[in-house]
Design an enzyme around this catalytic site. Sequence first.
Site, PDB file in Angstrom:
ATOM      1  N   ARG A 127       0.852  -1.210   0.000  1.00  0.00           N
ATOM      2  CA  ARG A 127       0.000   0.000   0.000  1.00  0.00           C
ATOM      3  C   ARG A 127       0.885   1.256   0.000  1.00  0.00           C
ATOM      4  O   ARG A 127       0.611   2.235  -0.654  1.00  0.00           O
ATOM      5  CB  ARG A 127      -0.913   0.042   1.232  1.00  0.00           C
ATOM      6  N   GLN A 141     -11.178   9.142   6.708  1.00  0.00           N
ATOM      7  CA  GLN A 141     -10.938   7.738   7.095  1.00  0.00           C
ATOM      8  C   GLN A 141      -9.733   7.206   6.338  1.00  0.00           C
ATOM      9  O   GLN A 141      -9.267   6.105   6.603  1.00  0.00           O
ATOM     10  CB  GLN A 141     -12.145   6.872   6.734  1.00  0.00           C
ATOM     11  N   HIS A 151      -8.211   7.043  10.992  1.00  0.00           N
ATOM     12  CA  HIS A 151      -7.746   5.643  11.004  1.00  0.00           C
ATOM     13  C   HIS A 151      -6.241   5.508  10.829  1.00  0.00           C
ATOM     14  O   HIS A 151      -5.763   4.448  10.421  1.00  0.00           O
ATOM     15  CB  HIS A 151      -8.484   4.854   9.907  1.00  0.00           C
TER      16      HIS A 151
HETATM   17  N1  LIG Z   1      -7.138   5.524   0.242  1.00  0.00           N
HETATM   18  C1  LIG Z   1      -7.191   4.970   1.467  1.00  0.00           C
HETATM   19  O1  LIG Z   1      -6.596   5.479   2.422  1.00  0.00           O
HETATM   20  C2  LIG Z   1      -8.038   3.724   1.703  1.00  0.00           C
HETATM   21  C3  LIG Z   1      -8.347   2.875   0.652  1.00  0.00           C
HETATM   22  C4  LIG Z   1      -9.122   1.725   0.933  1.00  0.00           C
HETATM   23  C5  LIG Z   1      -9.589   1.489   2.234  1.00  0.00           C
HETATM   24  N2  LIG Z   1      -9.257   2.360   3.229  1.00  0.00           N
HETATM   25  C6  LIG Z   1      -9.785   2.109   4.605  1.00  0.00           C
HETATM   26  O2  LIG Z   1     -10.895   1.270   4.502  1.00  0.00           O
HETATM   27  C7  LIG Z   1     -12.061   1.734   5.205  1.00  0.00           C
HETATM   28  C8  LIG Z   1     -13.124   1.881   4.138  1.00  0.00           C
HETATM   29  O3  LIG Z   1     -14.257   2.588   4.493  1.00  0.00           O
HETATM   30  P1  LIG Z   1     -14.795   3.702   3.486  1.00  0.00           P
HETATM   31  O4  LIG Z   1     -16.218   3.976   3.791  1.00  0.00           O
HETATM   32  O5  LIG Z   1     -13.825   4.826   3.464  1.00  0.00           O
HETATM   33  O6  LIG Z   1     -14.673   3.027   2.046  1.00  0.00           O
HETATM   34  P2  LIG Z   1     -15.494   1.876   1.349  1.00  0.00           P
HETATM   35  O7  LIG Z   1     -14.552   1.139   0.482  1.00  0.00           O
HETATM   36  O8  LIG Z   1     -16.320   1.109   2.316  1.00  0.00           O
HETATM   37  O9  LIG Z   1     -16.520   2.701   0.446  1.00  0.00           O
HETATM   38  C9  LIG Z   1     -16.059   3.420  -0.653  1.00  0.00           C
HETATM   39  C10 LIG Z   1     -17.151   4.328  -1.143  1.00  0.00           C
HETATM   40  O10 LIG Z   1     -16.565   5.122  -2.171  1.00  0.00           O
HETATM   41  C11 LIG Z   1     -17.482   5.199  -3.243  1.00  0.00           C
HETATM   42  N3  LIG Z   1     -16.706   5.491  -4.459  1.00  0.00           N
HETATM   43  C12 LIG Z   1     -16.150   4.642  -5.353  1.00  0.00           C
HETATM   44  N4  LIG Z   1     -15.530   5.322  -6.324  1.00  0.00           N
HETATM   45  C13 LIG Z   1     -15.699   6.643  -6.039  1.00  0.00           C
HETATM   46  C14 LIG Z   1     -15.283   7.851  -6.653  1.00  0.00           C
HETATM   47  N5  LIG Z   1     -14.566   7.861  -7.793  1.00  0.00           N
HETATM   48  N6  LIG Z   1     -15.637   9.021  -6.073  1.00  0.00           N
HETATM   49  C15 LIG Z   1     -16.364   9.045  -4.927  1.00  0.00           C
HETATM   50  N7  LIG Z   1     -16.779   7.936  -4.302  1.00  0.00           N
HETATM   51  C16 LIG Z   1     -16.455   6.746  -4.848  1.00  0.00           C
HETATM   52  C17 LIG Z   1     -18.219   3.874  -3.244  1.00  0.00           C
HETATM   53  O11 LIG Z   1     -19.473   3.991  -3.894  1.00  0.00           O
HETATM   54  C18 LIG Z   1     -18.345   3.597  -1.741  1.00  0.00           C
HETATM   55  O12 LIG Z   1     -19.541   4.140  -1.217  1.00  0.00           O
HETATM   56  C19 LIG Z   1     -11.654   3.023   5.856  1.00  0.00           C
HETATM   57  O13 LIG Z   1     -11.524   2.749   7.205  1.00  0.00           O
HETATM   58  C20 LIG Z   1     -10.290   3.367   5.275  1.00  0.00           C
HETATM   59  O14 LIG Z   1      -9.373   3.670   6.310  1.00  0.00           O
HETATM   60  C21 LIG Z   1      -8.489   3.460   2.982  1.00  0.00           C
END
Ligand SMILES: NC(=O)c1ccc[n+]([C@@H]2O[C@H](COP(=O)([O-])OP(=O)(O)OC[C@H]3O[C@@H](n4cnc5c(N)ncnc54)[C@H](O)[C@@H]3O)[C@@H](O)[C@H]2O)c1
Length: 226
Positions: free
Chosen positions: A56, A86, A104
């Site tokens: 990551r 998050q 997080h």
């Molecule tokens: N980039 C990161 O830091 C990362 C990546 C993956 C997971 N996480 C972790 O995983 C957990 C996931 O929970 P969550 O609710 O943040 O994510 P999630 O994966 O549960 O939900 C992602 C949401 O993003 C939406 N989405 C998809 N593509 C999109 C776009 N182009 N623009 C806007 N929205 C879009 C989806 O429809 C969905 O509702 C968090 O605790 C986080 O810390 C972090």
Amino acid sequence: MKQIVVLTGAGMSAESGLKTFRDADGLWEGHDVMEVASPEGWYKNKELVLEFYNQRRRQLLQVLPNKAHKLLFELENNYHVDIVTQNVDDLHERAGSKNVLHLHGELLKVKSVSDDNLVYNWKKDLHIGDTCASGNQLRPNIVWYGEAVPMLDQAIEITKTAEILVIIGTSMQVYPAASLVHYIMPATPVYFIDPKPTISKNSFNNLTIISEKASVGVEKLVKLLD
Ligand SMILES: NC(=O)c1ccc[n+]([C@@H]2O[C@H](COP(=O)([O-])OP(=O)(O)OC[C@H]3O[C@@H](n4cnc5c(N)ncnc54)[C@H](O)[C@@H]3O)[C@@H](O)[C@H]2O)c1
């Protein structure tokens, strides 16, 4: 200046090339989240957990903030903007946003397994045998499932100050992050930006759902706020 609080989730960084996890199949980059993001997973297989976060971290260093991150930074010209994310990436900071609270944890930091206060900036791979100043193993500075969320109280205090609340790219499935929205004043305008919004129309008195990906959604938001 009016106070905007922005709550962001994994969807915020999707257009930068970082995958969300609930979109696909309940797996995070092919892994059961409990294997790589829980204390149980850590005790079961530390190498696997370290390698997951090494991947990551390497991936994060190769991607850039997207248009939505940049537009949120530009909002600071006209508003006081606080971001509670998050996300464990640093894309809000790299876009320039000044006030970012990571609920997080952060991928580019590691901490001692024996002392949460021993936190170090970390951009390379992390291995078994990498230790803190007291000689104890280092682990990713990530809040894993089942762990306390140390920044929660601060995030609640920030959310309470919202004159406008914006929620971007979260499935609202992870608690206590999802509960932050309950701390706003009842009449506060709420904008929910997500291509597949998981919020019911009646959740807030003054809710605007923008069913778009983050870049298009934040552009529309900026016009609506004008
Ligand atoms: N980039 C990161 O830091 C990362 C990546 C993956 C997971 N996480 C972790 O995983 C957990 C996931 O929970 P969550 O609710 O943040 O994510 P999630 O994966 O549960 O939900 C992602 C949401 O993003 C939406 N989405 C998809 N593509 C999109 C776009 N182009 N623009 C806007 N929205 C879009 C989806 O429809 C969905 O509702 C968090 O605790 C986080 O810390 C972090």
